[in-house]
Design an enzyme around this catalytic site. Structure first.
Site, PDB file in Angstrom:
ATOM      1  CG  ASN A 114      -0.362   0.670   2.419  1.00  0.00           C
ATOM      2  OD1 ASN A 114      -0.435   1.883   2.570  1.00  0.00           O
ATOM      3  ND2 ASN A 114       0.275  -0.118   3.282  1.00  0.00           N
ATOM      4  CG  PHE A 118      -0.812   9.035   7.064  1.00  0.00           C
ATOM      5  CD1 PHE A 118      -0.581   7.684   7.273  1.00  0.00           C
ATOM      6  CD2 PHE A 118       0.090   9.954   7.606  1.00  0.00           C
ATOM      7  CE1 PHE A 118       0.526   7.245   7.984  1.00  0.00           C
ATOM      8  CE2 PHE A 118       1.194   9.534   8.320  1.00  0.00           C
ATOM      9  CZ  PHE A 118       1.419   8.179   8.498  1.00  0.00           C
ATOM     10  CB  SER A 181       3.778   5.836   7.278  1.00  0.00           C
ATOM     11  OG  SER A 181       3.309   5.766   5.941  1.00  0.00           O
ATOM     12  CG  ASN A 183       3.064   4.624   1.731  1.00  0.00           C
ATOM     13  OD1 ASN A 183       3.858   4.319   0.841  1.00  0.00           O
ATOM     14  ND2 ASN A 183       2.411   3.726   2.449  1.00  0.00           N
ATOM     15  CB  THR A 184       3.798  10.631   5.113  1.00  0.00           C
ATOM     16  OG1 THR A 184       2.444  10.176   5.095  1.00  0.00           O
ATOM     17  CG2 THR A 184       3.815  12.122   5.420  1.00  0.00           C
ATOM     18  CE  LYS A 219       3.226   0.340  12.623  1.00  0.00           C
ATOM     19  NZ  LYS A 219       1.851   0.072  12.204  1.00  0.00           N
ATOM     20  CG  ASN A 248       4.632   1.373   9.393  1.00  0.00           C
ATOM     21  OD1 ASN A 248       3.865   0.888   8.575  1.00  0.00           O
ATOM     22  ND2 ASN A 248       4.402   2.524  10.000  1.00  0.00           N
ATOM     23  CB  THR A 319      -1.288  -8.586   5.623  1.00  0.00           C
ATOM     24  OG1 THR A 319      -0.832  -7.229   5.536  1.00  0.00           O
ATOM     25  CG2 THR A 319      -1.356  -9.178   4.228  1.00  0.00           C
TER      26      THR A 319
HETATM   27  C1  LIG Z   1      -3.387  -1.210   3.663  1.00  0.00           C
HETATM   28  C2  LIG Z   1      -2.531  -0.900   4.852  1.00  0.00           C
HETATM   29  C3  LIG Z   1      -2.631   0.328   5.473  1.00  0.00           C
HETATM   30  C4  LIG Z   1      -1.819   0.618   6.576  1.00  0.00           C
HETATM   31  N1  LIG Z   1      -1.948   1.840   7.169  1.00  0.00           N
HETATM   32  C5  LIG Z   1      -1.207   2.106   8.277  1.00  0.00           C
HETATM   33  C6  LIG Z   1      -1.348   3.341   8.944  1.00  0.00           C
HETATM   34  O1  LIG Z   1      -2.173   4.182   8.589  1.00  0.00           O
HETATM   35  N2  LIG Z   1      -0.548   3.565  10.022  1.00  0.00           N
HETATM   36  C7  LIG Z   1       0.363   2.655  10.472  1.00  0.00           C
HETATM   37  O2  LIG Z   1       1.061   2.914  11.454  1.00  0.00           O
HETATM   38  N3  LIG Z   1       0.496   1.455   9.863  1.00  0.00           N
HETATM   39  C8  LIG Z   1      -0.265   1.175   8.784  1.00  0.00           C
HETATM   40  N4  LIG Z   1      -0.133  -0.040   8.179  1.00  0.00           N
HETATM   41  C9  LIG Z   1       0.883  -1.004   8.677  1.00  0.00           C
HETATM   42  C10 LIG Z   1       0.292  -2.039   9.631  1.00  0.00           C
HETATM   43  O3  LIG Z   1      -0.176  -1.440  10.814  1.00  0.00           O
HETATM   44  C11 LIG Z   1       1.368  -3.088  10.001  1.00  0.00           C
HETATM   45  O4  LIG Z   1       2.409  -2.428  10.664  1.00  0.00           O
HETATM   46  C12 LIG Z   1       1.920  -3.810   8.776  1.00  0.00           C
HETATM   47  O5  LIG Z   1       0.919  -4.038   7.812  1.00  0.00           O
HETATM   48  C13 LIG Z   1       2.555  -5.155   9.149  1.00  0.00           C
HETATM   49  O6  LIG Z   1       1.608  -6.048   9.690  1.00  0.00           O
HETATM   50  P1  LIG Z   1       0.888  -7.226   8.827  1.00  0.00           P
HETATM   51  O7  LIG Z   1       1.984  -7.972   8.113  1.00  0.00           O
HETATM   52  O8  LIG Z   1       0.146  -8.037   9.837  1.00  0.00           O
HETATM   53  O9  LIG Z   1      -0.010  -6.532   7.860  1.00  0.00           O
HETATM   54  C14 LIG Z   1      -0.922  -0.351   7.064  1.00  0.00           C
HETATM   55  C15 LIG Z   1      -0.854  -1.602   6.452  1.00  0.00           C
HETATM   56  C16 LIG Z   1      -1.646  -1.895   5.361  1.00  0.00           C
HETATM   57  C17 LIG Z   1      -1.552  -3.249   4.721  1.00  0.00           C
END
Ligand SMILES: Cc1cc2nc3c(=O)[nH]c(=O)nc-3n(C[C@H](O)[C@H](O)[C@H](O)COP(=O)(O)O)c2cc1C
Length: 357
Positions: A114, A118, A181, A183-184, A219, A248, A319
């Site tokens: 992704n 935000f 993150s 993406n910012t 984080k 993250n 995920t």
């Molecule tokens: C679609 C998507 C959006 C996410 N948005 C955020 C976010 O807004 N803020 C954040 O701290 N992490 C965000 N994450 C990261 C997740 O909180 C997590 O740290 C990361 O996906 C790893 O965990 P997982 O393998 O169980 O997905 C996002 C992850 C995904 C897949």
């Protein structure tokens, strides 16, 4: 396999996966938000119960940030059996995030990418939802994950975090400062020790003004060198942070054979090894003194167990839920209990860090 998990994999997932990932996400969240509040969830007293930062968690399994960015479905996370949910990332002002397409599934890798950037309704829209929930909170604990607006100039980023804490901090059991993150633009630079120290000083001052002080976590990205992680941990601890979310999404591609994959943060199964290494490094760096929420690649109790043994006190999932469905939470809790019984473990805190040499 639980019957509900079977139904999700064979009936619901094929339908959802025919939709583009963001539409599927929106539809699911709308459905969950509309569900009647059920009292179930959280779990009764038992070996999965754990206490950190003076907070009693019914179990150590949490919803990771990003799935419910605006606090739309707070009751549903409790019904699903989570011990806690991390809501956000919330920004001070509303923003739409990056242009689409900005989210991709990689089913053969059980991963997502992704670059949402935000999208947030903004703190004033989220506040009433949290207020309503806090009046009748149930057993689930709430973490709020905060980030700055994209258009905020670098010299005003600390102001954004201060505004978020002032406006929403009272509704959180813990807050997570998201400086990781991918993406910012420029956000990850706030992880650098000097910048982080300045940021934390402002954040701690803002938190001091709250009647009840939520725990403060940072984080981290899984893309940091071990030496840098050690410096960050030392700075964070010295300036008053009380824990870490590790971590993250990753920008790495080559080691997963994904060099042609779209840009953005990679999550899911490929991330697990990196996430675990990050947890272990943070655990070492802090001497196990600051609790870690381990997140990245969890889709079974064994995955969660590995993160706990590497030093996590709690774990989170995103995920894995997309691939396994909502029954996954119950399955992981059930299997975790089994692992504990089998090994004669009496508490989650005993498991934390037990695999670290
Ligand atoms: C679609 C998507 C959006 C996410 N948005 C955020 C976010 O807004 N803020 C954040 O701290 N992490 C965000 N994450 C990261 C997740 O909180 C997590 O740290 C990361 O996906 C790893 O965990 P997982 O393998 O169980 O997905 C996002 C992850 C995904 C897949």
């Amino acid at each position: 396999m639980a019957a509900a998990q079977f139904v999700y994999r064979n009936l619901l997932r094929p339908i959802l996966f025919r939709l583009d990932p963001e539409t599927a996400h929106r539809a699911t969240l709308a459905f969950l938000a509309a569900l009647p509040a059920l009292r179930r969830g959280g779990g009764g007293p038992g070996p999965l119960q754990t206490r950190l930062w003076h907070i009693d968690f019914a179990n150590p399994i949490g919803l990771a940030a990003g799935l419910d960015k605006d606090g739309r479905a707070l009751r549903a996370w409790q019904t699903m059996g989570f011990g806690f949910a991390e809501i956000g990332t919330i920004t001070p002002r509303p923003q739409t995030g990056n242009e689409r397409p900005r989210m991709w599934r990689l089913p053969e890798h059980r991963a997502l990418i992704n670059r949402l950037g935000f999208p947030s309704l903004g703190m004033d829209a989220v506040a009433p939802r949290l207020e309503t929930f806090r009046r009748n909170p149930g057993r689930i604990k709430i973490g709020l994950n905060f980030g700055p607006n994209r258009i905020t100039p670098v010299e005003r980023v600390a102001d954004d975090y201060v505004r978020l804490i002032t406006r929403l901090g009272a509704h959180a059991d813990f807050i997570v400062i998201n400086v990781s993150s991918p993406n910012t633009p420029g956000l990850r630079e706030w992880q650098a020790p000097q910048a982080l120290a300045r940021l934390l000083d402002r954040i701690i001052d803002a938190r001091r003004m709250l009647a009840e002080q939520p725990a403060l976590l940072i984080k981290l990205a899984p893309d940091l060198e071990a030496e840098m992680i050690a410096q960050i941990c030392a700075t964070a601890a010295e300036r008053g942070a009380e824990g870490f979310v590790a971590g993250n999404t990753t920008l790495a591609r080559a080691e997963f054979g994904l060099v042609d994959a779209p840009p953005g943060g990679l999550s899911g199964q490929p991330l697990m090894v990196r996430a675990r290494a990050l947890i272990e490094t943070v655990y070492h760096a802090t001497g196990g003194r600051l609790p870690i929420i381990g997140v990245g690649g969890i889709s079974t109790a064994q995955d969660a167990w590995g993160h706990l043994r590497a030093g996590a006190s709690l774990v989170e999932i995103y995920t894995g839920l997309i691939y396994e469905g909502p029954a996954l939470v119950g399955v992981i809790k059930h299997d975790l209990m089994h692992l504990m019984q089998e090994g004669g473990w009496r508490s989650i805190s005993e498991v934390t860090g037990s695999g670290v040499t």
